[in-house]
Design an enzyme around this catalytic site. Sequence first.
Site, mmCIF file in Angstrom:
data_model
loop_
_atom_site.group_PDB
_atom_site.id
_atom_site.type_symbol
_atom_site.label_atom_id
_atom_site.label_comp_id
_atom_site.label_asym_id
_atom_site.label_seq_id
_atom_site.Cartn_x
_atom_site.Cartn_y
_atom_site.Cartn_z
ATOM 1 N N GLU A 656 -2.412 13.794 1.215
ATOM 2 C CA GLU A 656 -3.850 13.511 1.067
ATOM 3 C C GLU A 656 -4.723 14.636 1.616
ATOM 4 O O GLU A 656 -5.627 14.397 2.427
ATOM 5 C CB GLU A 656 -4.188 12.174 1.728
ATOM 6 C CG GLU A 656 -3.397 11.007 1.161
ATOM 7 C CD GLU A 656 -3.629 9.703 1.909
ATOM 8 O OE1 GLU A 656 -4.484 9.678 2.823
ATOM 9 O OE2 GLU A 656 -2.949 8.709 1.596
ATOM 10 N N GLU A 763 4.228 5.286 -3.953
ATOM 11 C CA GLU A 763 3.730 4.188 -3.109
ATOM 12 C C GLU A 763 3.149 3.093 -3.983
ATOM 13 O O GLU A 763 2.010 2.687 -3.830
ATOM 14 C CB GLU A 763 2.678 4.701 -2.110
ATOM 15 C CG GLU A 763 3.162 5.837 -1.228
ATOM 16 C CD GLU A 763 2.111 6.306 -0.228
ATOM 17 O OE1 GLU A 763 1.182 5.519 0.102
ATOM 18 O OE2 GLU A 763 2.200 7.466 0.225
#
Length: 859
Positions: A656, A763
Amino acid sequence: MKKLLLLVSIIFGSALAAFAQQQGNPVIYADVPDISVIRNGDTYYMSSTTMHLSPGVPIMKSKDLVNWQLVSYAYDRLDSSDALDLANGANAYGKGSWASSLRYHKGAYYVSTFSGTTGKTYIYSTKNIEKGPWKAVSFKPSLHDHSLFFDDNGRAYMIYGSGKIMLAELKSDLSGIKPGTEPQVLIANASSPAGPNVGLPAEGSQLFKYKGKYYLFNICWPKDGMRTVVIHRADRLTGPYEGRIGLQDKGVAQGGLISTPAGDWYAYLFRDYGAVGRTPYLVPVTWKDGWPVLGTDGKVPDTLHLPPSKGYNPGIVCGDEFSRQPGEPSLPLAWQWNHYPDREHWSLTARPGYLRLTTSRVDAEVTQARNTLTQRTFGPLSAGATAIDASGMKAGDCAGLVLLQKNYGWVGVKASANGKSLVMVKTQDGQPVEAASVPLSQDVVYLKAVADFRDRADKGYFYYSLNGTDWRPIGDVLQMAYTIPHFMGYRFGLFNFATSAPGGHADFDYFHIDDKQVETAYSPSDKGLKDYYRDYFPIGAAVTPWALKGEEAALIRQQFSSLTPENAMKMAVIHPREGQYNFAGADSIVAFAVRNGLKVRGHALCWHNQAPGWMFRDEKGDTVSKAVLLQRLKEHITTVVTRYKGKVYAWDVVNEAISDQRDEFYRNSPWLRICGPEFIEKAFRWAHEADPDAVLFYNDYNEINPVKRAKIIRMINGLKEQGVPIHAVGLQAHWAVNEPSAQQLETTLQEFATLQLPLQITELDISVYPKEHESRAAKPADSLTAYTAERERLQSEQYKRCFDLFRKYRQVITGVTFWNVSDRYSWLDNFPVRGRKDYPLLFDQQLRPKKAFWQVAVF
């Protein structure tokens, strides 16, 4: 699968062995309601309700009150009407003929019933109860829940009614109410012993005479109570009667008395037992002060001092090869048609050794199908299987194997102008819904339905095979439910119906019924998601150390081929203080994976979140320099990656780093503020130095957003140009029922594929709520968190869309990892709304496959 079948067989066999030592209740774990039992010498006979089935009023025989065998039916056809024939849009579901009364009088057997469908009462008689023939008389009106009774003076009566119990004398030939007489009130309020607040008034009358006294058994249902046995007695048939409660336990009620040749007494009753139906119970009876005393200390015993059950096959169910020798009956007695059949359109001779069902009209769905041939399901587990030759089916025909009730499910062949397919269909909101479809390129297929009634689970599972040996689940798990509109337990059924034009036929090779070699979707087979996707990509799950014990560990081993530590390898957890590492959680996950042959993805070496505060500060609390921070990062990556070298095959190296803001490229994190973007390059190079064989990922979320996606692609291309060892891209895929659309997802996969790097879905979870991107406080509406049928449907559809595309891009996608294992626990339970339960995964809180599981597994 063979291992599971052996295990279930061993377990079920052990249960039968224990059961065999002493008979238990229910004595028949199947739908045999409204029973009436008599004894002639040492032989017992029993009749039961038929409802809409044909032939009707089954007669069963037993020597021990436990092991029963079908020997006859009182009638082949109750009467002629559209409702009884399932014709012209009419039906007799929940109607037909109801509670029967069985009697023996002066060398003849009598069985009577009544029908609200026709408004008549029916009496059948024979000298030979096992072979017939039966003589029939009928008359109006329909006497509700009556008891046929022959008094010592030879006169015949019927006791009937609901709440107010009536007495009517019959003609000597039983053809109607005796002329010149009027039915009289026998008991004005037979429910009164159960109190004033009664929901179901007293009904189900059965009258007996013992030692000069008359005993009337009824059932009633007090409000906020349970089904209750009420007993009245009198010295004369006409009364007066005094009453009392006979039994209030487990809802076991409605029936009467029977004695054994040895002088033991029992009450035969039934219990509503969920989707399997109304099951017969036996309750010991003693006599005290001229009253029958039911139960053991007023309770229904679980075990009885009676011979053990030998099973129901043969007896009340049976397999059938559809081969007949000369002189054999067309169908074994275990078979009953759903409504009266159209005899011109079924045959065992058109193709010897097969049951041929030919369509004669157009129908919309299976409950309207004429000539559906049925048998009982039974508990605790039962499986029905058949093989069907679909070569004679026409476009629009549907044929197969059904678990039949109002909320039905079926597996079978659906023919269309474009070919044939295997489908699983179930009711949803009262309508048939095609839950799964598999293209079919052969005419002969094998079908199986399993009914699981253990602990009132009431689950139905469906399977198919292309060779009769290798079985695959198909469609959804059917939540079976006993409904009043059909008023009977689930039945196996063989059917064929046309939705376009009549004249097509389906040939059924056999019907096998089993109570041992069955499987259920608690463990759908020995195959897991990893097996269904063996030829596509690994399937993984994010796990916690405490998930690696007990039943959740078993599910992980069965379903997944790859593990990702959810938090145990994150920097704040594994490296909480400078110079101090906490490897316990990560070590346990890696060790579990190694023991079970599972791959491990490491997560995450560098992330702005869950990074320990000390990493960015010196001993005075001031921000560290770029050189210090990079050195700390290098030391962390080198230590962690080296420890798990050879055991962790892939790492989410940087997580991220791209901003969600349109006008901002990199995320404004402490890493960026102190080091600039150089930390990204360094992290990959140091991870590669620590383990040159590991696959190194950049991992990010919200990748379906075209602006953010473009930035991620731009950054990765830039790193590749610098020779940075970035090997793959992770798409987090925290999605919801309303996003991404199929077009959004396909565009995302297409654009990332231009990087010419492997992709993984790292995820994955799909929230049952519309997507929200920011944390917020709870609102009143957030309390409505049930996993509703609509949420289930939307989630299942979204999972199907996603996996359809994942398989399409199998050349690019090298793995799919779910973020957590089951709905027992998910990070979404606290994001974006803290404390709002989400249900984002394929397994529910009991670790059972959800509808979405089958959409993913069966393709």
